[in-house]
Design a protein around this motif. Structure first.
Motif, PDB file in Angstrom:
ATOM      1  N   TYR A  61       0.826  -1.210   0.000  1.00  0.00           N
ATOM      2  CA  TYR A  61       0.000   0.000   0.000  1.00  0.00           C
ATOM      3  C   TYR A  61       0.863   1.264   0.000  1.00  0.00           C
ATOM      4  CZ  TYR A  61      -3.648  -3.321   1.093  1.00  0.00           C
ATOM      5  OH  TYR A  61      -4.502  -4.383   1.050  1.00  0.00           O
ATOM      6  N   GLY A  62       2.018   1.197   0.653  1.00  0.00           N
ATOM      7  CA  GLY A  62       2.945   2.323   0.635  1.00  0.00           C
ATOM      8  C   GLY A  62       3.463   2.599  -0.765  1.00  0.00           C
ATOM      9  N   PHE A  63       3.791   1.533  -1.491  1.00  0.00           N
ATOM     10  CA  PHE A  63       4.243   1.707  -2.879  1.00  0.00           C
ATOM     11  C   PHE A  63       3.119   2.272  -3.737  1.00  0.00           C
ATOM     12  CE2 PHE A  63       7.434  -1.845  -2.027  1.00  0.00           C
ATOM     13  CZ  PHE A  63       8.513  -0.990  -1.964  1.00  0.00           C
ATOM     14  N   LEU A  64       1.919   1.732  -3.577  1.00  0.00           N
ATOM     15  CA  LEU A  64       0.785   2.219  -4.372  1.00  0.00           C
ATOM     16  C   LEU A  64       0.460   3.678  -4.059  1.00  0.00           C
ATOM     17  CD1 LEU A  64      -1.541  -0.923  -4.191  1.00  0.00           C
ATOM     18  CD2 LEU A  64      -0.378  -0.029  -6.224  1.00  0.00           C
ATOM     19  N   LEU A  65       0.481   4.026  -2.785  1.00  0.00           N
ATOM     20  CA  LEU A  65       0.197   5.410  -2.405  1.00  0.00           C
ATOM     21  C   LEU A  65       1.287   6.349  -2.921  1.00  0.00           C
ATOM     22  CD1 LEU A  65      -1.838   7.218  -1.062  1.00  0.00           C
ATOM     23  CD2 LEU A  65      -0.770   6.723   1.142  1.00  0.00           C
ATOM     24  N   THR A  66       2.529   5.894  -2.910  1.00  0.00           N
ATOM     25  CA  THR A  66       3.618   6.699  -3.468  1.00  0.00           C
ATOM     26  C   THR A  66       3.353   6.984  -4.942  1.00  0.00           C
ATOM     27  OG1 THR A  66       5.262   5.842  -1.914  1.00  0.00           O
ATOM     28  CG2 THR A  66       6.094   6.736  -3.995  1.00  0.00           C
ATOM     29  N   VAL A 112       8.729   5.636 -10.623  1.00  0.00           N
ATOM     30  CA  VAL A 112       9.334   4.426 -11.189  1.00  0.00           C
ATOM     31  C   VAL A 112       9.974   3.593 -10.082  1.00  0.00           C
ATOM     32  CG1 VAL A 112      11.203   3.587 -12.687  1.00  0.00           C
ATOM     33  CG2 VAL A 112       9.631   5.347 -13.513  1.00  0.00           C
ATOM     34  N   SER A 113      10.602   4.237  -9.112  1.00  0.00           N
ATOM     35  CA  SER A 113      11.185   3.517  -7.980  1.00  0.00           C
ATOM     36  C   SER A 113      10.108   2.782  -7.194  1.00  0.00           C
ATOM     37  CB  SER A 113      11.926   4.483  -7.048  1.00  0.00           C
ATOM     38  OG  SER A 113      12.989   5.104  -7.710  1.00  0.00           O
ATOM     39  N   ALA A 114       8.982   3.446  -6.969  1.00  0.00           N
ATOM     40  CA  ALA A 114       7.880   2.805  -6.241  1.00  0.00           C
ATOM     41  C   ALA A 114       7.307   1.636  -7.035  1.00  0.00           C
ATOM     42  CB  ALA A 114       6.789   3.823  -5.929  1.00  0.00           C
ATOM     43  N   LEU A 115       7.173   1.813  -8.333  1.00  0.00           N
ATOM     44  CA  LEU A 115       6.683   0.728  -9.185  1.00  0.00           C
ATOM     45  C   LEU A 115       7.652  -0.445  -9.153  1.00  0.00           C
ATOM     46  CD1 LEU A 115       4.576  -0.309 -11.167  1.00  0.00           C
ATOM     47  CD2 LEU A 115       5.820   0.850 -12.981  1.00  0.00           C
ATOM     48  N   THR A 116       8.945  -0.162  -9.208  1.00  0.00           N
ATOM     49  CA  THR A 116       9.960  -1.212  -9.122  1.00  0.00           C
ATOM     50  C   THR A 116       9.868  -1.940  -7.785  1.00  0.00           C
ATOM     51  OG1 THR A 116      11.428   0.044 -10.575  1.00  0.00           O
ATOM     52  CG2 THR A 116      12.443  -1.678  -9.221  1.00  0.00           C
ATOM     53  N   GLY A 117       9.725  -1.180  -6.707  1.00  0.00           N
ATOM     54  CA  GLY A 117       9.567  -1.785  -5.383  1.00  0.00           C
ATOM     55  C   GLY A 117       8.338  -2.659  -5.301  1.00  0.00           C
ATOM     56  N   LEU A 118       7.256  -2.198  -5.891  1.00  0.00           N
ATOM     57  CA  LEU A 118       6.012  -2.977  -5.904  1.00  0.00           C
ATOM     58  C   LEU A 118       6.209  -4.290  -6.649  1.00  0.00           C
ATOM     59  CD1 LEU A 118       2.985  -2.868  -5.121  1.00  0.00           C
ATOM     60  CD2 LEU A 118       2.575  -1.771  -7.320  1.00  0.00           C
ATOM     61  N   LEU A 119       6.861  -4.233  -7.796  1.00  0.00           N
ATOM     62  CA  LEU A 119       7.115  -5.450  -8.574  1.00  0.00           C
ATOM     63  C   LEU A 119       8.054  -6.397  -7.837  1.00  0.00           C
ATOM     64  CD1 LEU A 119       7.471  -3.893 -12.133  1.00  0.00           C
ATOM     65  CD2 LEU A 119       5.540  -5.212 -11.238  1.00  0.00           C
ATOM     66  N   LEU A 120       9.126  -5.870  -7.253  1.00  0.00           N
ATOM     67  CA  LEU A 120      10.063  -6.715  -6.505  1.00  0.00           C
ATOM     68  C   LEU A 120       9.392  -7.348  -5.285  1.00  0.00           C
ATOM     69  CD1 LEU A 120      13.319  -4.559  -6.677  1.00  0.00           C
ATOM     70  CD2 LEU A 120      12.834  -6.710  -7.889  1.00  0.00           C
ATOM     71  N   GLU A 121       8.527  -6.602  -4.646  1.00  0.00           N
ATOM     72  CA  GLU A 121       7.791  -7.131  -3.483  1.00  0.00           C
ATOM     73  C   GLU A 121       6.878  -8.276  -3.919  1.00  0.00           C
ATOM     74  OE1 GLU A 121       6.880  -7.024   0.651  1.00  0.00           O
ATOM     75  OE2 GLU A 121       8.462  -6.072  -0.500  1.00  0.00           O
ATOM     76  N   SER A 122       6.227  -8.137  -5.064  1.00  0.00           N
ATOM     77  CA  SER A 122       5.369  -9.204  -5.596  1.00  0.00           C
ATOM     78  C   SER A 122       6.184 -10.444  -5.932  1.00  0.00           C
ATOM     79  CB  SER A 122       4.629  -8.741  -6.845  1.00  0.00           C
ATOM     80  OG  SER A 122       3.716  -7.735  -6.537  1.00  0.00           O
ATOM     81  N   ILE A 123       7.340 -10.246  -6.551  1.00  0.00           N
ATOM     82  CA  ILE A 123       8.216 -11.380  -6.889  1.00  0.00           C
ATOM     83  C   ILE A 123       8.685 -12.080  -5.619  1.00  0.00           C
ATOM     84  CG2 ILE A 123      10.502 -11.952  -7.831  1.00  0.00           C
ATOM     85  CD1 ILE A 123       9.964  -9.703  -9.927  1.00  0.00           C
ATOM     86  N   ARG A 124       9.073 -11.300  -4.616  1.00  0.00           N
ATOM     87  CA  ARG A 124       9.540 -11.872  -3.354  1.00  0.00           C
ATOM     88  C   ARG A 124       8.437 -12.686  -2.678  1.00  0.00           C
ATOM     89  NH1 ARG A 124       9.168 -11.120   1.769  1.00  0.00           N
ATOM     90  NH2 ARG A 124       7.922  -9.250   1.601  1.00  0.00           N
ATOM     91  N   LYS A 125       7.222 -12.153  -2.683  1.00  0.00           N
ATOM     92  CA  LYS A 125       6.104 -12.878  -2.055  1.00  0.00           C
ATOM     93  C   LYS A 125       5.804 -14.171  -2.799  1.00  0.00           C
ATOM     94  CE  LYS A 125       3.708  -9.322   0.467  1.00  0.00           C
ATOM     95  NZ  LYS A 125       2.459  -8.669   0.768  1.00  0.00           N
ATOM     96  N   ARG A 126       5.840 -14.122  -4.114  1.00  0.00           N
ATOM     97  CA  ARG A 126       5.595 -15.345  -4.897  1.00  0.00           C
ATOM     98  C   ARG A 126       6.673 -16.386  -4.618  1.00  0.00           C
ATOM     99  NH1 ARG A 126       4.744 -12.659 -10.280  1.00  0.00           N
ATOM    100  NH2 ARG A 126       2.872 -11.498  -9.829  1.00  0.00           N
ATOM    101  N   ALA A 127       7.903 -15.931  -4.548  1.00  0.00           N
ATOM    102  CA  ALA A 127       9.018 -16.860  -4.273  1.00  0.00           C
ATOM    103  C   ALA A 127       8.856 -17.486  -2.901  1.00  0.00           C
ATOM    104  CB  ALA A 127      10.350 -16.127  -4.374  1.00  0.00           C
ATOM    105  N   ASN A 128       8.416 -16.723  -1.926  1.00  0.00           N
ATOM    106  CA  ASN A 128       8.189 -17.257  -0.577  1.00  0.00           C
ATOM    107  C   ASN A 128       7.041 -18.254  -0.560  1.00  0.00           C
ATOM    108  OD1 ASN A 128      10.293 -15.843   0.548  1.00  0.00           O
ATOM    109  ND2 ASN A 128       9.017 -14.196   1.332  1.00  0.00           N
ATOM    110  N   ASN A 129       6.036 -18.018  -1.386  1.00  0.00           N
ATOM    111  CA  ASN A 129       4.894 -18.943  -1.439  1.00  0.00           C
ATOM    112  C   ASN A 129       5.292 -20.284  -2.066  1.00  0.00           C
ATOM    113  OD1 ASN A 129       3.127 -17.169  -0.259  1.00  0.00           O
ATOM    114  ND2 ASN A 129       2.340 -16.382  -2.190  1.00  0.00           N
ATOM    115  N   TYR A 130       6.227 -20.266  -3.018  1.00  0.00           N
ATOM    116  CA  TYR A 130       6.684 -21.517  -3.633  1.00  0.00           C
ATOM    117  C   TYR A 130       7.548 -22.320  -2.690  1.00  0.00           C
ATOM    118  CZ  TYR A 130       4.941 -19.937  -8.147  1.00  0.00           C
ATOM    119  OH  TYR A 130       4.141 -19.517  -9.168  1.00  0.00           O
ATOM    120  N   VAL A 131       8.288 -21.641  -1.825  1.00  0.00           N
ATOM    121  CA  VAL A 131       9.194 -22.317  -0.896  1.00  0.00           C
ATOM    122  C   VAL A 131       8.406 -23.020   0.198  1.00  0.00           C
ATOM    123  CG1 VAL A 131      11.032 -21.959   0.801  1.00  0.00           C
ATOM    124  CG2 VAL A 131      11.100 -20.759  -1.382  1.00  0.00           C
ATOM    125  N   THR A 132       7.353 -22.410   0.675  1.00  0.00           N
ATOM    126  CA  THR A 132       6.597 -22.997   1.788  1.00  0.00           C
ATOM    127  C   THR A 132       5.563 -23.988   1.343  1.00  0.00           C
ATOM    128  OG1 THR A 132       5.056 -21.126   1.767  1.00  0.00           O
ATOM    129  CG2 THR A 132       6.936 -21.047   3.288  1.00  0.00           C
TER     130      THR A 132
END
Length: 132
Positions: A61-66, A112-132
């Motif tokens: 939400y912080g990235f989206l609000l940014t 663009v930095s916020a958008l990049t952070g949002l995308l990286l956060e999504s990738i990180r969450k997906r990667a964590n979901n595959y591990v568990t």
């Protein structure tokens, strides 16, 4: 972390020098009623956005609000540059020592930095979901 620091510093500056910030809002080319509302709302939104970026559960939400804030600020700057009000207001509200066009570029970089952070956060969450 850079976005977090940005929002905390920018919002804090407005709070610590509220009188000058309020006057800067009243000097803008819109009705004083809007300036008064913005003088309260902007620091709260900026500090709140910074707070959202601290916690993992609210970071998205912080990235989206940014992104939304940068779009709104950029829209205002575009109106200023097109001389919507017949003149260019003073640079008193700019957070960085650049002209209005430079500020528009900075807003783009922040978005663009916020958008990049949002995308990286999504990738990180997906990667964590595959591990568990």
């Amino acid at each position: 972390y850079l976005l977090l620091i940005l929002w905390i510093v920018v919002g804090s500056r407005k709070v610590f020098d509220y009188t000058a910030f309020r006057q800067a809002m009243l000097d803008q080319p819109f009705e004083d009623n809007y300036g008064v509302v913005l003088s309260y709302l902007l620091p709260l939104m900026q500090l709140g956005t910074g707070m959202l970026l601290i916690f993992e559960k609210t970071r998205r939400y912080g990235f989206l609000l940014t992104i939304l804030l940068m779009m709104a600020f950029s829209w205002y700057i575009a109106l200023v540059l097109k001389r919507r009000w017949g003149f260019i207001p003073c640079d008193c509200t700019l957070e960085f020592p650049v002209d209005w066009k430079g500020h528009l570029w900075i807003n783009g970089i922040i978005a663009v930095s916020a958008l990049t952070g949002l995308l990286l956060e999504s990738i990180r969450k997906r990667a964590n979901n595959y591990v568990t």
